[in-house]
Design a protein around this motif. Structure first.
Motif, PDB file in Angstrom:
ATOM      1  N   HIS A 178       0.879  -1.178   0.000  1.00 45.38           N
ATOM      2  CA  HIS A 178       0.000   0.000   0.000  1.00 45.38           C
ATOM      3  C   HIS A 178       0.908   1.216   0.000  1.00 45.38           C
ATOM      4  O   HIS A 178       1.570   1.524   0.987  1.00 45.38           O
ATOM      5  N   SER A 179       0.925   1.930  -1.137  1.00 43.72           N
ATOM      6  CA  SER A 179       1.943   2.949  -1.384  1.00 43.72           C
ATOM      7  C   SER A 179       1.630   4.313  -0.791  1.00 43.72           C
ATOM      8  O   SER A 179       2.281   5.298  -1.151  1.00 43.72           O
ATOM      9  N   GLY A 180       0.683   4.390   0.098  1.00 48.15           N
ATOM     10  CA  GLY A 180       0.420   5.661   0.770  1.00 48.15           C
ATOM     11  C   GLY A 180      -0.980   6.183   0.516  1.00 48.15           C
ATOM     12  O   GLY A 180      -1.725   5.684  -0.330  1.00 48.15           O
ATOM     13  N   ASP A 181      -1.349   7.258   1.246  1.00 47.06           N
ATOM     14  CA  ASP A 181      -2.729   7.710   1.313  1.00 47.06           C
ATOM     15  C   ASP A 181      -3.609   6.522   1.682  1.00 47.06           C
ATOM     16  O   ASP A 181      -4.633   6.243   1.065  1.00 47.06           O
ATOM     17  N   THR A 182      -3.149   5.838   2.713  1.00 42.09           N
ATOM     18  CA  THR A 182      -3.856   4.671   3.240  1.00 42.09           C
ATOM     19  C   THR A 182      -5.191   5.062   3.850  1.00 42.09           C
ATOM     20  O   THR A 182      -6.108   4.245   3.929  1.00 42.09           O
ATOM     21  N   ILE A 183      -5.284   6.288   4.310  1.00 43.04           N
ATOM     22  CA  ILE A 183      -6.530   6.903   4.751  1.00 43.04           C
ATOM     23  C   ILE A 183      -6.560   8.325   4.207  1.00 43.04           C
ATOM     24  O   ILE A 183      -5.547   8.827   3.697  1.00 43.04           O
ATOM     25  N   TYR A 184      -7.702   8.990   4.332  1.00 38.83           N
ATOM     26  CA  TYR A 184      -7.821  10.409   3.983  1.00 38.83           C
ATOM     27  C   TYR A 184      -8.352  11.144   5.205  1.00 38.83           C
ATOM     28  O   TYR A 184      -9.547  11.350   5.368  1.00 38.83           O
ATOM     29  N   ALA A 185      -7.416  11.522   6.067  1.00 41.23           N
ATOM     30  CA  ALA A 185      -7.792  12.141   7.334  1.00 41.23           C
ATOM     31  C   ALA A 185      -8.436  13.506   7.137  1.00 41.23           C
ATOM     32  O   ALA A 185      -9.145  13.988   8.024  1.00 41.23           O
ATOM     33  N   ASP A 186      -8.178  14.129   5.982  1.00 35.95           N
ATOM     34  CA  ASP A 186      -8.701  15.471   5.727  1.00 35.95           C
ATOM     35  C   ASP A 186      -9.890  15.453   4.767  1.00 35.95           C
ATOM     36  O   ASP A 186     -10.328  16.513   4.309  1.00 35.95           O
ATOM     37  N   ASN A 187     -10.418  14.286   4.448  1.00 35.27           N
ATOM     38  CA  ASN A 187     -11.557  14.164   3.531  1.00 35.27           C
ATOM     39  C   ASN A 187     -12.737  13.526   4.230  1.00 35.27           C
ATOM     40  O   ASN A 187     -12.802  12.287   4.343  1.00 35.27           O
ATOM     41  N   PRO A 188     -13.705  14.299   4.710  1.00 33.88           N
ATOM     42  CA  PRO A 188     -14.887  13.705   5.337  1.00 33.88           C
ATOM     43  C   PRO A 188     -15.684  12.866   4.337  1.00 33.88           C
ATOM     44  O   PRO A 188     -15.646  13.100   3.126  1.00 33.88           O
ATOM     45  N   ILE A 189     -16.407  11.887   4.868  1.00 36.80           N
ATOM     46  CA  ILE A 189     -17.288  11.039   4.066  1.00 36.80           C
ATOM     47  C   ILE A 189     -18.731  11.491   4.320  1.00 36.80           C
ATOM     48  O   ILE A 189     -19.231  11.359   5.440  1.00 36.80           O
ATOM     49  N   PRO A 190     -19.413  12.021   3.306  1.00 34.01           N
ATOM     50  CA  PRO A 190     -20.819  12.406   3.494  1.00 34.01           C
ATOM     51  C   PRO A 190     -21.734  11.204   3.273  1.00 34.01           C
ATOM     52  O   PRO A 190     -21.295  10.134   2.826  1.00 34.01           O
ATOM     53  N   ASP A 191     -23.010  11.381   3.537  1.00 33.88           N
ATOM     54  CA  ASP A 191     -23.969  10.302   3.301  1.00 33.88           C
ATOM     55  C   ASP A 191     -24.137  10.038   1.810  1.00 33.88           C
ATOM     56  O   ASP A 191     -24.301   8.895   1.387  1.00 33.88           O
ATOM     57  N   GLU A 192     -24.086  11.090   1.011  1.00 32.59           N
ATOM     58  CA  GLU A 192     -24.249  10.918  -0.424  1.00 32.59           C
ATOM     59  C   GLU A 192     -23.585  12.065  -1.170  1.00 32.59           C
ATOM     60  O   GLU A 192     -23.324  13.136  -0.609  1.00 32.59           O
ATOM     61  N   ILE A 193     -23.313  11.812  -2.461  1.00 29.19           N
ATOM     62  CA  ILE A 193     -22.695  12.802  -3.334  1.00 29.19           C
ATOM     63  C   ILE A 193     -23.489  12.829  -4.632  1.00 29.19           C
ATOM     64  O   ILE A 193     -23.712  11.778  -5.256  1.00 29.19           O
ATOM     65  N   VAL A 194     -23.927  14.009  -5.047  1.00 29.97           N
ATOM     66  CA  VAL A 194     -24.619  14.163  -6.322  1.00 29.97           C
ATOM     67  C   VAL A 194     -23.587  14.108  -7.443  1.00 29.97           C
ATOM     68  O   VAL A 194     -22.608  14.860  -7.439  1.00 29.97           O
ATOM     69  N   LEU A 195     -23.775  13.199  -8.383  1.00 26.39           N
ATOM     70  CA  LEU A 195     -22.829  13.012  -9.468  1.00 26.39           C
ATOM     71  C   LEU A 195     -23.084  14.018 -10.584  1.00 26.39           C
ATOM     72  O   LEU A 195     -24.241  14.304 -10.926  1.00 26.39           O
ATOM     73  N   ARG A 196     -22.026  14.529 -11.164  1.00 23.75           N
ATOM     74  CA  ARG A 196     -22.172  15.486 -12.253  1.00 23.75           C
ATOM     75  C   ARG A 196     -22.804  14.855 -13.482  1.00 23.75           C
ATOM     76  O   ARG A 196     -23.450  15.523 -14.281  1.00 23.75           O
ATOM     77  N   SER A 197     -22.629  13.540 -13.625  1.00 24.25           N
ATOM     78  CA  SER A 197     -23.204  12.838 -14.762  1.00 24.25           C
ATOM     79  C   SER A 197     -24.665  12.476 -14.536  1.00 24.25           C
ATOM     80  O   SER A 197     -25.309  11.878 -15.407  1.00 24.25           O
ATOM     81  N   GLY A 198     -25.204  12.811 -13.365  1.00 20.26           N
ATOM     82  CA  GLY A 198     -26.554  12.427 -12.997  1.00 20.26           C
ATOM     83  C   GLY A 198     -26.543  11.284 -12.003  1.00 20.26           C
ATOM     84  O   GLY A 198     -25.647  10.459 -11.994  1.00 20.26           O
ATOM     85  N   GLY A 199     -27.556  11.230 -11.135  1.00 21.79           N
ATOM     86  CA  GLY A 199     -27.616  10.190 -10.124  1.00 21.79           C
ATOM     87  C   GLY A 199     -26.923  10.617  -8.841  1.00 21.79           C
ATOM     88  O   GLY A 199     -26.385  11.722  -8.717  1.00 21.79           O
ATOM     89  N   VAL A 200     -26.918   9.701  -7.886  1.00 23.98           N
ATOM     90  CA  VAL A 200     -26.382   9.982  -6.559  1.00 23.98           C
ATOM     91  C   VAL A 200     -25.529   8.803  -6.105  1.00 23.98           C
ATOM     92  O   VAL A 200     -25.940   7.641  -6.235  1.00 23.98           O
ATOM     93  N   TRP A 201     -24.339   9.110  -5.603  1.00 28.24           N
ATOM     94  CA  TRP A 201     -23.499   8.102  -4.940  1.00 28.24           C
ATOM     95  C   TRP A 201     -23.919   8.077  -3.473  1.00 28.24           C
ATOM     96  O   TRP A 201     -23.938   9.114  -2.804  1.00 28.24           O
TER      97      TRP A 201
END
Length: 525
Positions: A178-201
């Motif tokens: 695992h070459s690094g960025d094993t976590i993203y301590a500065d990137n919160p995880i939201p419940d969902e993300i609206v995709l620019r292509s349409g739909g929701v993650w």
């Protein structure tokens, strides 16, 4: 001869054989099984830093416990070796790891933990099991994989989970880097993300620690615990050692000792040194990395994997100078990125290595221009400074290392990295470089494992890199495509035990082979 690919059916059969577990049970979170009156394991098992005679094993429980561990060379645990028990407490967030020594070489090792409640020592958990294979002492085929970048840019555990880990497991590698960025301590995880292509993650799993950036020690620990909620991650960990290094997002984006957080309203803790110390502690608690008593917190190290392979892990974070310094014409403390002690270690260990292949696992690419401030194209975040000229600043330290390798006639060095969220093959040719005092070499880039995918970076001509292959998202560094786009990447390295040839394949998460090359070992007199 390259090892035949493991099919999905064969993989599931082999996973089911690990300690007698069914494949379906491996996929279930351990905290969901058993009675709450007995200790339960919360995050599976891990192994790492495995060589011919030893390896580190790791687990985590839900309460203060005494861990009993035994290992065997059979999955039935015949003639098992029982090791001295040890206690885990909230001091290490209930994690425990142990360096198991005296192992036979080139042997499947099956291990299991049992936890006893420290409040009621007769209350014991169900066993939890894993396996790994020790390194050989004679020549045999070796397979390993590498990638980086897990759970970044808000892309968390959706209904498919972190599926690239499952694809990697099908290959049954001897180990994974695992070459690094094993976590993203500065990137919160939201419940969902609206995709620019349409739909929701939709992130199926979101924990309180992942809803915010990490500043406290519990929050840094929570980043790791989140990733270990994914069934594909824990299933791979149970059968494959993972060798970890870190990069920037284990602390925060592009951090260096000079990072100024005074104007960043997200951070109540303004000292990057304090944040890095907490991040380092969580990194060492939550991974099966070896502890170096002479230098607590050390990440750079060598893992010997038999006569054909030595892997050198470097740390371009802990010892660097400021990102925004001037382009020094002489090597100064502020222009270092390896640091004086680490580069001396790397030179010494490369010169001592008798392995056919010397793989340097680097948390940053060499010839790609990565700005600390992309908007203003300012500040060198990585090695190259973007002027396509003779070495200056951080390039000086790297040029000195390359010159040393040439003068010492150290052949068969290959660099592996991740970080930039796409996959590429770079060939460094002194005949095409501004700095020419080095032997030609390959650098292979692959990632992300489960993060946003970005477009390609520009190349700096100082060390003469040539792109032999690239696959990246359209739209440049702002694209940030989700994992569902399919552009998640890893690399597979096979070393043939007879010919000693190295085959490198760049893969996507659907297990499509995108590109390959075969490298013949250079013979030295």
């Amino acid at each position: 001869m390259i090892l035949k690919e493991t099919t999905r059916r064969r993989f599931l059969t082999s996973v089911g054989a690990v300690g007698g577990f069914a494949a379906a049970s491996l996929a279930m979170p351990y905290y969901a099984r058993g009675s709450s009156s007995r200790p339960v394991f919360t995050s599976g098992v891990q192994s790492g830093d495995v060589d011919a005679a030893s390896g580190v094993v790791w687990t985590r429980v839900d309460r203060p416990s005494r861990l009993f561990i035994e290992y065997s060379t059979t999955d039935k645990f015949a003639n098992a070796v029982r090791l001295a028990p040890f206690d885990v407490t909230p001091e290490t967030d209930l994690t425990g790891k142990l360096l198991v020594t005296g192992l036979p070489p080139d042997q499947e090792i099956f291990y299991r933990f049992v936890a006893a409640d420290l409040q009621d020592i007769n209350s014991r958990s169900e066993p939890i099991r894993g396996e790994f294979r020790t390194a050989p002492v004679s020549r045999r085929n070796i397979r390993f994989v590498w990638s980086g970048d897990t759970a970044g840019q808000g892309w968390g555990i959706d209904d498919e989970g972190m599926r690239t880990y499952q694809t990697i497991a099908y290959h049954r590698p001897d180990f994974m880097i695992h070459s690094g960025d094993t976590i993203y301590a500065d990137n919160p995880i939201p419940d969902e993300i609206v995709l620019r292509s349409g739909g929701v993650w939709k992130n199926r799993i979101v924990t309180e620690e992942k809803r915010t950036i990490a500043q406290t020690l519990p929050e840094f620990r929570g980043q790791w615990k989140y990733n270990l909620l994914d069934e594909h991650v824990t299933a791979l960990n149970a059968i494959c050692p993972v060798f970890h290094q870190w990069d920037d997002h284990e602390v925060l984006n592009n951090w260096s000792p000079s990072t100024d957080l005074s104007a960043d309203d997200r951070y109540k803790e303004k000292s990057v040194a304090v944040l890095a110390a907490r991040a380092s502690r969580a990194f060492h608690e939550m991974t099966p990395i070896r502890y170096v008593a002479a230098e607590p917190g050390r990440i750079y190290r060598k893992v010997s994997y038999g006569p054909l392979l030595d892997v050198f892990f470097v740390d371009l974070r802990s010892y660097r100078g400021p990102n925004a310094h001037g382009l020094d014409e002489e090597l100064m403390p502020q222009s270092r990125i390896f640091g004086e002690a680490q580069v001396a270690w790397l030179k010494r260990e490369l010169a001592r290595s008798t392995a056919t292949w010397k793989v340097i696992s680097c948390d940053l690419p060499i010839g790609l221009v990565i700005w600390d401030d992309y908007g203003k194209r300012r500040g060198s975040e990585s090695i190259s400074n973007g002027d396509n000229d003779a070495p200056l600043g951080r390039e000086l330290e790297f040029a000195d290392l390359l010159r040393f390798i040439r003068d010492a006639a150290i052949g068969n060095i290959v660099w592996l990295t991740a970080d930039v969220h796409y996959t590429a093959a770079h060939y460094y040719d002194p005949g095409k470089a501004k700095f020419q005092d080095f032997l030609p070499f390959w650098e292979f880039v692959s990632g992300p494992l489960h993060s946003g995918t970005y477009g390609p970076q520009e190349l700096d001509g100082t060390f003469g890199p040539e792109v032999r292959f690239i696959k990246a998202a359209p739209g440049g560094i702002e694209s940030n495509l989700p994992p569902s786009s399919g552009m998640q990447f890893f690399g597979v390295v096979d070393i043939d035990g007879q010919s000693e040839q190295m085959t490198v394949r760049l893969m996507d998460r659907d297990d499509n082979e995108l590109w390959r090359t075969v490298i013949d070992p250079q013979r030295t007199s």
